[in-house]
Design an enzyme around this catalytic site. Structure first.
Site, PDB file in Angstrom:
ATOM      1  N   HIS A 259      13.031   7.256  13.663  1.00  0.00           N
ATOM      2  CA  HIS A 259      13.796   8.385  12.944  1.00  0.00           C
ATOM      3  C   HIS A 259      13.290   9.720  13.649  1.00  0.00           C
ATOM      4  O   HIS A 259      14.257  10.566  13.820  1.00  0.00           O
ATOM      5  CB  HIS A 259      12.644   8.654  11.754  1.00  0.00           C
ATOM      6  CG  HIS A 259      12.856   9.676  10.918  1.00  0.00           C
ATOM      7  ND1 HIS A 259      13.892   9.427   9.767  1.00  0.00           N
ATOM      8  CD2 HIS A 259      12.494  11.040  10.776  1.00  0.00           C
ATOM      9  CE1 HIS A 259      13.851  10.692   9.177  1.00  0.00           C
ATOM     10  NE2 HIS A 259      12.926  11.660   9.647  1.00  0.00           N
ATOM     11  N   GLU A 260      12.373   9.759  14.330  1.00  0.00           N
ATOM     12  CA  GLU A 260      11.838  11.099  15.183  1.00  0.00           C
ATOM     13  C   GLU A 260      12.783  11.212  16.514  1.00  0.00           C
ATOM     14  O   GLU A 260      13.188  12.280  16.780  1.00  0.00           O
ATOM     15  CB  GLU A 260      10.611  10.993  15.643  1.00  0.00           C
ATOM     16  CG  GLU A 260       9.324  11.120  14.331  1.00  0.00           C
ATOM     17  CD  GLU A 260       9.615  12.264  13.106  1.00  0.00           C
ATOM     18  OE1 GLU A 260      10.229  13.403  13.632  1.00  0.00           O
ATOM     19  OE2 GLU A 260       9.462  12.095  12.309  1.00  0.00           O
TER      20      GLU A 260
ATOM     21  N   HIS B 121      15.974  12.793  15.548  1.00  0.00           N
ATOM     22  CA  HIS B 121      15.735  14.537  15.884  1.00  0.00           C
ATOM     23  C   HIS B 121      15.793  14.922  17.138  1.00  0.00           C
ATOM     24  O   HIS B 121      16.154  15.999  17.562  1.00  0.00           O
ATOM     25  CB  HIS B 121      14.321  15.032  14.998  1.00  0.00           C
ATOM     26  CG  HIS B 121      14.387  14.912  13.496  1.00  0.00           C
ATOM     27  ND1 HIS B 121      15.129  15.547  12.705  1.00  0.00           N
ATOM     28  CD2 HIS B 121      13.464  14.190  12.751  1.00  0.00           C
ATOM     29  CE1 HIS B 121      14.853  15.520  11.433  1.00  0.00           C
ATOM     30  NE2 HIS B 121      13.834  14.526  11.457  1.00  0.00           N
TER      31      HIS B 121
ATOM     32  N   GLU C 195      18.094  16.378   9.516  1.00  0.00           N
ATOM     33  CA  GLU C 195      17.878  15.066   8.977  1.00  0.00           C
ATOM     34  C   GLU C 195      18.842  14.080   8.937  1.00  0.00           C
ATOM     35  O   GLU C 195      18.626  12.994   9.084  1.00  0.00           O
ATOM     36  CB  GLU C 195      17.283  15.476   7.376  1.00  0.00           C
ATOM     37  CG  GLU C 195      16.643  14.474   6.799  1.00  0.00           C
ATOM     38  CD  GLU C 195      15.257  14.005   7.147  1.00  0.00           C
ATOM     39  OE1 GLU C 195      14.833  14.954   8.070  1.00  0.00           O
ATOM     40  OE2 GLU C 195      14.733  12.875   6.632  1.00  0.00           O
TER      41      GLU C 195
END
Lengths: 495, 495
Positions: free
Chosen positions: A262-263, A266, A292
């Site tokens: 997930h990170e 980003h 997001e």
């Protein structure tokens, strides 16, 4: 020197100062001993005030007026428009309110940490009341300056140009779709085979090595970033020094793995922002919804896809020495696709997550308008959970005390999580169509076609276009719910 | 508000900004990926310029004039005097020179790293010439403003109030004493038993655990600081968040151990600075000589004393599972007291170290005055090494390219290392007399009496007195060579 050049120089300096704050904020969360907290708060406050002072300098207003009449190319024009937007946010608030908000939110965040641990909503009350009141004042001042609603003025900080009407349109659709869909998924799940969780312990070093390996495969540039550990995973730093964090649980590798992925989504956005516009507003990430969308595209669309799981599961088996039924593809896919209404937003699956967000959206608007007195929040929260998710939190720790956003003054932030989920589905669907053989490539661990597509369609665009312009150029449509709903149906009712 | 209060507020803000820079500088050396270097340099430059701008604001001059006529207590007076000193340094240079120096030293440091690796003094020449020329310009501007010599004006940045006459007095004494003393020590050493180095490898975790254990025993407050790893050990950060670093060699634990103890001496000074004067010039460490005195007191006076070695050797034996003759007290004491003229200053023992410093003092004065053309530096360096230490470096890497100080524009810094060594001996001698049973306490691992003495006599005094006033109050004498010479004689010819 043109007015435009003067603006570039000033915004550049302000951005560099912001970068210094970002690094100190990372250190705060990852490295700093407790005793350093007071001084760190002072450092961040001094840097914050200096950044604010640069923006409210009357010369900026003159330069903006002049630059808007100068002959500029499209990126420069977009840059000036974004400067104007940031300037309007900064100048709408007087210095006293900025300082009062900064102090009130610092205080409230500290009280919140204790109140959550103690399950004591009453202890949070007065301090949260103050934050909401000051945030409302700020929102009203901005609303007057921008000619929007108070809530939209706050929203504009996180998702520029977004309106309540747009959110209402999207969320009403999800409110109608999700509850019956959730029932159907739960029914299908109950009828099928369950899953079992591979047993640990899983060495932290091994978990980290797997995470680093996947970050590398996805194109994270370790010359311009790091992976570290913190209690709450986040992506901090600056585009040329992106600091990711994750956390490791000894008895469950699945969360840290998806957290790291997930990170990484980003991080790729930050690392691929347009280098020639570094330190200019137009060179920054477009907003929280698109940010997001990049993390959820990697975590939800890509990493939980059957193709990616086919690629990663043999790696996991090898790294952890995993054998037997728990480690088989079918079991792990059921684990990663498990849907279950729960109390905690950050632990929610992608089906139930939007319902958590919709609840917060309703409640924060009501708190802001004053329709919901703060004392009634716990009851309203629990009623909403029952209505939307069919569960009732046993206490406020698992209910209205779980998120730091409101104590931190972030009202208007929550909707961007779900806008990001919708955008992620829309982008991934378009990328699949554009690339043609994406699943086959993913199964072989080849991500370049996907990340190149994201880089050119989203990352390198920076803030030169609006969120909806970026979505339309990349997917043919402004932000909508169709791709997300189609994705959910395919993954949870068909696959 | 009084002028004095206005000054306090401005210096406080500047100090907080400096603290932010200190943390970023630590990150730079310990954590930062290479790709972040350019942005980090920008961040530090912006913060540095802002700090400089605060100082040269004409209002400061007015406040200083007014505050000097206000009724103030002794600490406030000392604070104003120190503000005036810092203001004089900042305002003596015009902004162009400050910027030129900052850029030239950044460039020269980068070129130096490559030139040292390549053993290529010629490659460093033009860039170092520029740094020396700009440093000379700065020194001359300050000399004109302060009414001192150019060298003394530079020296005042590192050791306030210090004069060339004082250094000459101390160094002439050492120049007469050390060479024959060194011969006597080498002769005694050659006649006695040698030593052997315990064989590794020594796990980094174990080395670190021993270091942390000793830091704790010495009173380092881990709530307000950390121990990390970097290529060049240093103490950074701020008093409430002191960041120590050390480095570990797999085949030799002795260096990291003494390195950690050295930095702990610096760290205790920072952590014990007077809290009520935080962010005021009077609350900062007095100067580089006293700072080095605290690190050398811990490393050289305390940690290599027979009493401390008696305390620590059983710990080492236990931690590393060391047994046999290499691990016996007598052998390890000979190892830690071994004297040998070498090429590299940072590896030098306490007997030969001052001779390295004296050489640099001579050379930097000659470079600054122009008496020594830069092209002749390598030859002059090697001649000086031969004269003072009896050895000739085989190349410039082991000669005049070894230190970063001159490429970094730090002319006038070197003497403080040896002034620190002299002060360390003087303080330790006074502490031993005041405490009475210090060796017995040290042997038992009890350091509170010593660190309390240092805290009250040195640390908590901050910059409220001059270096010599602090020395006189604590030891009865201004800075001199007697205690140092007595210490050397006792340790190397008697013990």
């Amino acid at each position: 020197m043109s007015a435009y050049s003067a603006l570039e120089a000033r915004f550049r300096k302000r951005s560099i100062l912001g970068g210094a704050s970002a690094m100190l904020g990372w250190d705060n969360a990852v490295i700093m001993p407790d005793g350093g907290a007071e001084e760190r708060a002072e450092q961040l406050a001094v840097l914050g005030v200096m950044g604010h002072e640069m923006m409210v300098d009357p010369a900026i207003a003159d330069f903006l007026d002049a630059a808007e009449t100068e002959e500029l190319d499209a990126w420069q024009q977009a840059n000036v428009a974004e400067m104007r937007r940031q300037w309007r946010h900064a100048t709408a608030l007087d210095a006293d309110l900025v300082e009062a908000l900064s102090k009130a939110t610092s205080r409230c965040e500290m009280i919140w940490r204790r109140a959550r641990a103690d399950n004591d909503f009453a202890a949070l009350g007065p301090s949260l009341e103050e934050v909401i009141s000051l945030t409302r004042q700020g929102g009203q001042a901005k609303a007057a300056a921008f000619g929007t609603s108070c809530y939209a003025a706050l929203l504009d900080e996180y998702e520029p140009g977004c309106t309540e009407a747009e959110i209402d349109r999207l969320f009403r659709d999800l409110e109608a779709f999700l509850p019956p869909f959730l029932s159907a998924v739960l029914e299908k799940q109950a009828a099928g085979p369950g899953f079992s969780r591979p047993g640990g312990p899983f060495a932290e070093d091994t978990q980290k090595a797997v995470g680093l390996d996947l970050m590398k495969a996805l194109g994270f540039d370790f010359n311009r970033g790091r992976l570290d550990t913190s209690h709450h995973p986040f992506t901090g730093g600056i585009p040329d020094d992106v600091r990711l964090t994750t956390r490791y649980e000894a008895d469950d590798f699945t969360q840290s793995l998806m957290g790291t992925l997930h990170e990484t989504g980003h991080a790729l956005y930050e690392q691929n922002l347009p280098r020639q516009w570094r330190h200019q507003p137009v060179g920054a990430a477009r907003g929280m919804a698109l940010h997001e969308s990049q993390s959820l595209l990697v975590e939800m669309q890509l990493s939980r896809s059957p193709a990616f799981l086919s690629y990663v599961i043999p790696k996991l088996q090898k790294a952890f020495g995993g054998t037997g039924p728990d480690w088989e593809f079918e079991n792990l896919m059921r684990l990663y696709h498990h849907v279950e209404p729960g109390f905690i937003r950050v632990d929610a699956d992608e089906v139930t997550y939007p319902l958590h967000v919709i609840l917060r959206y309703r409640l924060e608007k009501a708190l802001l308008s004053g329709d919901l007195p703060l004392g009634e929040l716990p009851g309203a929260w629990n009623d909403g959970m029952k209505e939307l998710l069919g569960v009732t939190p046993p206490d406020d720790r698992l209910g209205c005390l779980q998120d730091i956003h409101w104590p931190g003054g972030a009202i208007g932030y929550f909707p961007t999580y779900t806008m990001g989920a919708l955008a992620a589905a829309q982008f991934y669907n378009a990328a699949e169509q554009a690339i043609g053989t994406l699943p086959e490539q993913v199964e072989r661990g080849e991500f370049t076609a996907l990340t190149d597509w994201l880089r050119t369609k989203v990352h390198e665009v920076g803030s030169s276009r609006s969120t909806n312009q970026i979505l339309e150029a990349a997917t043919g449509q402004p932000l909508g719910t169709e791709a997300f709903k189609a994705h959910l149906k395919r993954r949870y009712l068909t696959e």
